[in-house]
Design a protein around this motif. Structure first.
Motif, PDB file in Angstrom:
ATOM      1  N   GLY A  85     -71.646 -15.702 -19.812  1.00  0.00           N
ATOM      2  CA  GLY A  85     -71.718 -14.244 -19.812  1.00  0.00           C
ATOM      3  C   GLY A  85     -72.708 -13.673 -20.803  1.00  0.00           C
ATOM      4  N   THR A  97     -71.529 -10.891 -25.003  1.00  0.00           N
ATOM      5  CA  THR A  97     -70.647 -10.964 -23.832  1.00  0.00           C
ATOM      6  C   THR A  97     -71.010  -9.784 -22.939  1.00  0.00           C
ATOM      7  OG1 THR A  97     -68.899  -9.577 -24.771  1.00  0.00           O
ATOM      8  CG2 THR A  97     -68.731 -11.968 -25.180  1.00  0.00           C
ATOM      9  N   PRO A  98     -70.578  -9.790 -21.680  1.00  0.00           N
ATOM     10  CA  PRO A  98     -70.910  -8.672 -20.789  1.00  0.00           C
ATOM     11  C   PRO A  98     -70.330  -7.336 -21.257  1.00  0.00           C
ATOM     12  CG  PRO A  98     -70.079 -10.541 -19.522  1.00  0.00           C
ATOM     13  CD  PRO A  98     -69.891 -10.879 -20.969  1.00  0.00           C
ATOM     14  N   GLY A 108     -65.531  -5.274 -18.609  1.00  0.00           N
ATOM     15  CA  GLY A 108     -66.199  -6.552 -18.341  1.00  0.00           C
ATOM     16  C   GLY A 108     -65.587  -7.710 -19.108  1.00  0.00           C
ATOM     17  N   ASP A 109     -65.222  -7.470 -20.352  1.00  0.00           N
ATOM     18  CA  ASP A 109     -64.616  -8.540 -21.146  1.00  0.00           C
ATOM     19  C   ASP A 109     -63.149  -8.739 -20.808  1.00  0.00           C
ATOM     20  OD1 ASP A 109     -67.062  -8.945 -22.320  1.00  0.00           O
ATOM     21  OD2 ASP A 109     -66.257  -9.027 -24.351  1.00  0.00           O
ATOM     22  N   HIS A 138     -65.168  -7.268 -28.459  1.00  0.00           N
ATOM     23  CA  HIS A 138     -65.373  -8.156 -27.315  1.00  0.00           C
ATOM     24  C   HIS A 138     -64.163  -9.084 -27.195  1.00  0.00           C
ATOM     25  CE1 HIS A 138     -66.880 -10.669 -30.591  1.00  0.00           C
ATOM     26  NE2 HIS A 138     -66.878 -11.728 -29.797  1.00  0.00           N
ATOM     27  N   GLU A 185     -61.890  -8.493 -17.902  1.00  0.00           N
ATOM     28  CA  GLU A 185     -61.911  -9.295 -16.678  1.00  0.00           C
ATOM     29  C   GLU A 185     -62.363 -10.727 -16.944  1.00  0.00           C
ATOM     30  OE1 GLU A 185     -64.352  -6.914 -14.090  1.00  0.00           O
ATOM     31  OE2 GLU A 185     -62.714  -5.494 -13.693  1.00  0.00           O
ATOM     32  N   GLN A 186     -63.442 -10.906 -17.709  1.00  0.00           N
ATOM     33  CA  GLN A 186     -63.969 -12.251 -17.946  1.00  0.00           C
ATOM     34  C   GLN A 186     -62.984 -13.118 -18.719  1.00  0.00           C
ATOM     35  OE1 GLN A 186     -67.979 -12.715 -19.347  1.00  0.00           O
ATOM     36  NE2 GLN A 186     -67.622 -14.796 -20.024  1.00  0.00           N
ATOM     37  N   PHE A 187     -62.269 -12.526 -19.680  1.00  0.00           N
ATOM     38  CA  PHE A 187     -61.409 -13.318 -20.553  1.00  0.00           C
ATOM     39  C   PHE A 187     -59.922 -13.187 -20.227  1.00  0.00           C
ATOM     40  CE2 PHE A 187     -65.309 -12.404 -22.922  1.00  0.00           C
ATOM     41  CZ  PHE A 187     -65.765 -13.708 -23.089  1.00  0.00           C
TER      42      PHE A 187
END
Length: 190
Positions: free
Chosen positions: A146, A116-117, A81-82, A56, A84-86
């Protein structure tokens, strides 16, 4: 195959793992420790880092990615997903059920969102790298942006179905255990 356990400095002491194939190709699971530790181990074992696999994207698991990519040319893999989020730049995205083979080391990706997603667990032979999805006797936090307790419960059900034997669980923090030692059904999977 050789496997090495490296710890990141405090306050998190994140677990990180360096696996080296018989042919001398290396993979890191969660590049959290000081880059000098990895580079020293690679040099000592005459190994070439070919991949960095991230369970993650939390800051305490990714600290050495950029230096290691610059120094070795290794590719970094993480779930979309991670990334993009981070705000992480991936060379490739990890997807559920994907198999990645580096010499005799074959990793199977098990998507386990909740911490996390884009959280994933990685199965490689007798080892199950769980990141912050599963610890010894506990699960990862779900109260951070998330995170989702409902999702991590679903992921734990899925993980128990996907892993029917008793691999060595290598989590992102704390001690190691085996799947049989985890009492998931009694605590989290009601």
């Amino acid at each position: 195959m050789k496997i090495f356990h490296l710890n990141a400095p405090g306050p998190y002491y994140t677990n990180s793992f360096l696996l080296i194939s018989d042919a001398g190709n290396a993979v890191i699971v969660d590049a959290a420790a000081d880059s000098k530790l990895y580079l020293g181990a690679l040099k000592k074992n005459r190994a070439k880092l070919v991949a960095i696999l991230q369970t993650h994207g939390h800051h305490d698991h990714v600290g050495s990615i950029d230096v290691l990519r610059d120094e070795t040319g290794a590719k970094m893999y993480i779930a979309r997903g991670d990334a993009e989020q981070f705000g992480l730049s991936a060379d490739a995205f990890l997807t559920d059920g994907q198999k990645l083979k580096f010499d005799e080391m074959e990793f199977t990706v098990i998507a386990t969102p909740g911490h996390t997603p884009g959280s994933v667990c990685l199965r490689c032979g007798e080892y199950l790298f769980t990141g912050d999805t599963l610890f010894c006797g506990d699960i990862g936090r779900t109260d951070l942006p998330g995170g989702s307790f409902t999702q991590i419960q679903e992921s734990l059900h899925k993980l128990c179905e996907a892993v029917q034997d008793d691999p060595q669980v290598l989590p992102g923090h704390e001690m190691f255990s085996t799947m049989k030692q985890e009492k998931l059904h009694n605590r989290y999977l009601r």
